[in-house]
Design a protein around this motif. Sequence first.
Motif, PDB file in Angstrom:
ATOM      1  N   LEU A   1       0.832  -1.209   0.000  1.00  0.00           N
ATOM      2  CA  LEU A   1       0.000   0.000   0.000  1.00  0.00           C
ATOM      3  C   LEU A   1       0.862   1.253   0.000  1.00  0.00           C
ATOM      4  O   LEU A   1       0.565   2.226  -0.712  1.00  0.00           O
ATOM      5  CB  LEU A   1      -0.923  -0.002   1.219  1.00  0.00           C
ATOM      6  CG  LEU A   1      -2.120  -0.949   1.184  1.00  0.00           C
ATOM      7  CD1 LEU A   1      -2.847  -0.945   2.526  1.00  0.00           C
ATOM      8  CD2 LEU A   1      -3.095  -0.550   0.072  1.00  0.00           C
ATOM      9  N   ASP A   2       1.931   1.241   0.804  1.00  0.00           N
ATOM     10  CA  ASP A   2       2.829   2.398   0.877  1.00  0.00           C
ATOM     11  C   ASP A   2       3.397   2.741  -0.499  1.00  0.00           C
ATOM     12  O   ASP A   2       3.396   3.905  -0.918  1.00  0.00           O
ATOM     13  CB  ASP A   2       3.983   2.118   1.840  1.00  0.00           C
ATOM     14  CG  ASP A   2       3.576   2.202   3.302  1.00  0.00           C
ATOM     15  OD1 ASP A   2       2.461   2.684   3.570  1.00  0.00           O
ATOM     16  OD2 ASP A   2       4.371   1.787   4.155  1.00  0.00           O
ATOM     17  N   ILE A   3       3.891   1.725  -1.189  1.00  0.00           N
ATOM     18  CA  ILE A   3       4.510   1.958  -2.498  1.00  0.00           C
ATOM     19  C   ILE A   3       3.473   2.411  -3.512  1.00  0.00           C
ATOM     20  O   ILE A   3       3.677   3.396  -4.234  1.00  0.00           O
ATOM     21  CB  ILE A   3       5.219   0.677  -2.992  1.00  0.00           C
ATOM     22  CG1 ILE A   3       6.409   0.351  -2.090  1.00  0.00           C
ATOM     23  CG2 ILE A   3       5.683   0.850  -4.437  1.00  0.00           C
ATOM     24  CD1 ILE A   3       7.078  -0.971  -2.410  1.00  0.00           C
ATOM     25  N   GLY A   4       2.337   1.707  -3.552  1.00  0.00           N
ATOM     26  CA  GLY A   4       1.308   2.042  -4.539  1.00  0.00           C
ATOM     27  C   GLY A   4       0.727   3.433  -4.336  1.00  0.00           C
ATOM     28  O   GLY A   4       0.628   4.219  -5.286  1.00  0.00           O
ATOM     29  N   VAL A   5       0.352   3.744  -3.094  1.00  0.00           N
ATOM     30  CA  VAL A   5      -0.279   5.040  -2.816  1.00  0.00           C
ATOM     31  C   VAL A   5       0.723   6.183  -2.963  1.00  0.00           C
ATOM     32  O   VAL A   5       0.413   7.214  -3.581  1.00  0.00           O
ATOM     33  CB  VAL A   5      -0.896   5.047  -1.408  1.00  0.00           C
ATOM     34  CG1 VAL A   5      -1.394   6.450  -1.047  1.00  0.00           C
ATOM     35  CG2 VAL A   5      -2.047   4.053  -1.322  1.00  0.00           C
ATOM     36  N   SER A   6       1.915   6.042  -2.391  1.00  0.00           N
ATOM     37  CA  SER A   6       2.896   7.131  -2.458  1.00  0.00           C
ATOM     38  C   SER A   6       3.321   7.411  -3.890  1.00  0.00           C
ATOM     39  O   SER A   6       3.444   8.578  -4.296  1.00  0.00           O
ATOM     40  CB  SER A   6       4.118   6.809  -1.600  1.00  0.00           C
ATOM     41  OG  SER A   6       4.765   5.634  -2.041  1.00  0.00           O
ATOM     42  N   LEU A   7       3.526   6.358  -4.678  1.00  0.00           N
ATOM     43  CA  LEU A   7       3.911   6.549  -6.079  1.00  0.00           C
ATOM     44  C   LEU A   7       2.794   7.228  -6.850  1.00  0.00           C
ATOM     45  O   LEU A   7       3.036   8.155  -7.642  1.00  0.00           O
ATOM     46  CB  LEU A   7       4.247   5.192  -6.712  1.00  0.00           C
ATOM     47  CG  LEU A   7       4.918   5.213  -8.092  1.00  0.00           C
ATOM     48  CD1 LEU A   7       6.229   5.983  -8.040  1.00  0.00           C
ATOM     49  CD2 LEU A   7       5.157   3.790  -8.587  1.00  0.00           C
ATOM     50  N   GLY A   8       1.548   6.807  -6.587  1.00  0.00           N
ATOM     51  CA  GLY A   8       0.403   7.425  -7.251  1.00  0.00           C
ATOM     52  C   GLY A   8       0.253   8.895  -6.887  1.00  0.00           C
ATOM     53  O   GLY A   8       0.023   9.746  -7.760  1.00  0.00           O
ATOM     54  N   VAL A   9       0.384   9.204  -5.594  1.00  0.00           N
ATOM     55  CA  VAL A   9       0.244  10.592  -5.145  1.00  0.00           C
ATOM     56  C   VAL A   9       1.342  11.474  -5.740  1.00  0.00           C
ATOM     57  O   VAL A   9       1.072  12.584  -6.211  1.00  0.00           O
ATOM     58  CB  VAL A   9       0.284  10.662  -3.602  1.00  0.00           C
ATOM     59  CG1 VAL A   9       0.395  12.115  -3.135  1.00  0.00           C
ATOM     60  CG2 VAL A   9      -0.958  10.024  -3.004  1.00  0.00           C
ATOM     61  N   LEU A  10       2.579  10.988  -5.730  1.00  0.00           N
ATOM     62  CA  LEU A  10       3.694  11.778  -6.259  1.00  0.00           C
ATOM     63  C   LEU A  10       3.527  12.064  -7.749  1.00  0.00           C
ATOM     64  O   LEU A  10       3.821  13.173  -8.218  1.00  0.00           O
ATOM     65  CB  LEU A  10       5.015  11.044  -6.012  1.00  0.00           C
ATOM     66  CG  LEU A  10       5.474  10.968  -4.544  1.00  0.00           C
ATOM     67  CD1 LEU A  10       6.670  10.045  -4.410  1.00  0.00           C
ATOM     68  CD2 LEU A  10       5.810  12.358  -4.005  1.00  0.00           C
ATOM     69  N   ILE A  11       3.038  11.078  -8.493  1.00  0.00           N
ATOM     70  CA  ILE A  11       2.847  11.266  -9.936  1.00  0.00           C
ATOM     71  C   ILE A  11       1.672  12.204 -10.212  1.00  0.00           C
ATOM     72  O   ILE A  11       1.786  13.157 -10.999  1.00  0.00           O
ATOM     73  CB  ILE A  11       2.621   9.912 -10.632  1.00  0.00           C
ATOM     74  CG1 ILE A  11       3.904   9.069 -10.581  1.00  0.00           C
ATOM     75  CG2 ILE A  11       2.180  10.121 -12.082  1.00  0.00           C
ATOM     76  CD1 ILE A  11       3.733   7.662 -11.109  1.00  0.00           C
TER      77      ILE A  11
END
Length: 242
Positions: A23-33
């Motif tokens: 979840l950390d990787i998916g959400v953080s990557l999505g938010v940053l993009i």
Amino acid sequence: MEDEPTRADQVRARLEGIVRRTLDIGVSLGVLILTLPLMLLIALIIRLDSPGPALFWQTRMTRNRRGRQPSPAASEGDAAQERRRDCMAGRPFRFVKFRTMFVDARERFPELYAYDYSDEEIRHIKFKLTNDPRVTRVGRILRKSSLDELPNFWNVLTGDMTLCGPRPEIPEMSRYYNAHQIKKFDVLSGVTGPAQVSGRGDLSFQETADIDAEYVEQRTLKEDLKLIWKTILAVLGRKGAF
């Protein structure tokens, strides 16, 4: 004496850890993009509003992978003891957010950076000041909207933080945590956490530390998802934000 974790508990904890990191990787990557254009605009506005960089980097404390360090030995010198005390609570990492203060705030207001408090002061002190003179015009807007914390998702992506957990602490405050409160550093620091839905800046240092310690003792993935949702509502309502 605490019960030893069973094999089932260990497997459950391992699986929960995998889910959390996914979840950390998916959400953080999505938010940053998705917020990259917005963050570039915010960075430009910050640079135009006051001299200095758009990003603010600071040493903060997160989960100590080696466990908490023992208290310094009596034979050590004062300087060595001070360094050990400051670093005993957790592992230091480079925390990043948008700059909301003047770059020379420490020079202009040195008394706010002494971090030397009596027992009475530490019981009541709050670090979110109303009309903080160190905060820039744009910084006030960013803090009220919590947009200054968008770069925190980079710390989540790199594994120094997680989506939900106690907010990271500066090393200088480690000495003010008692034996119960220091449990806060048994887990990764979070972008949001229990204090963010329990008053945010309205809480004192001690109230926040107690809430964080109790959270760690009762932490579950289900409750973390609820906290994330409550945080979204708190941010939209600007509860406790200055």
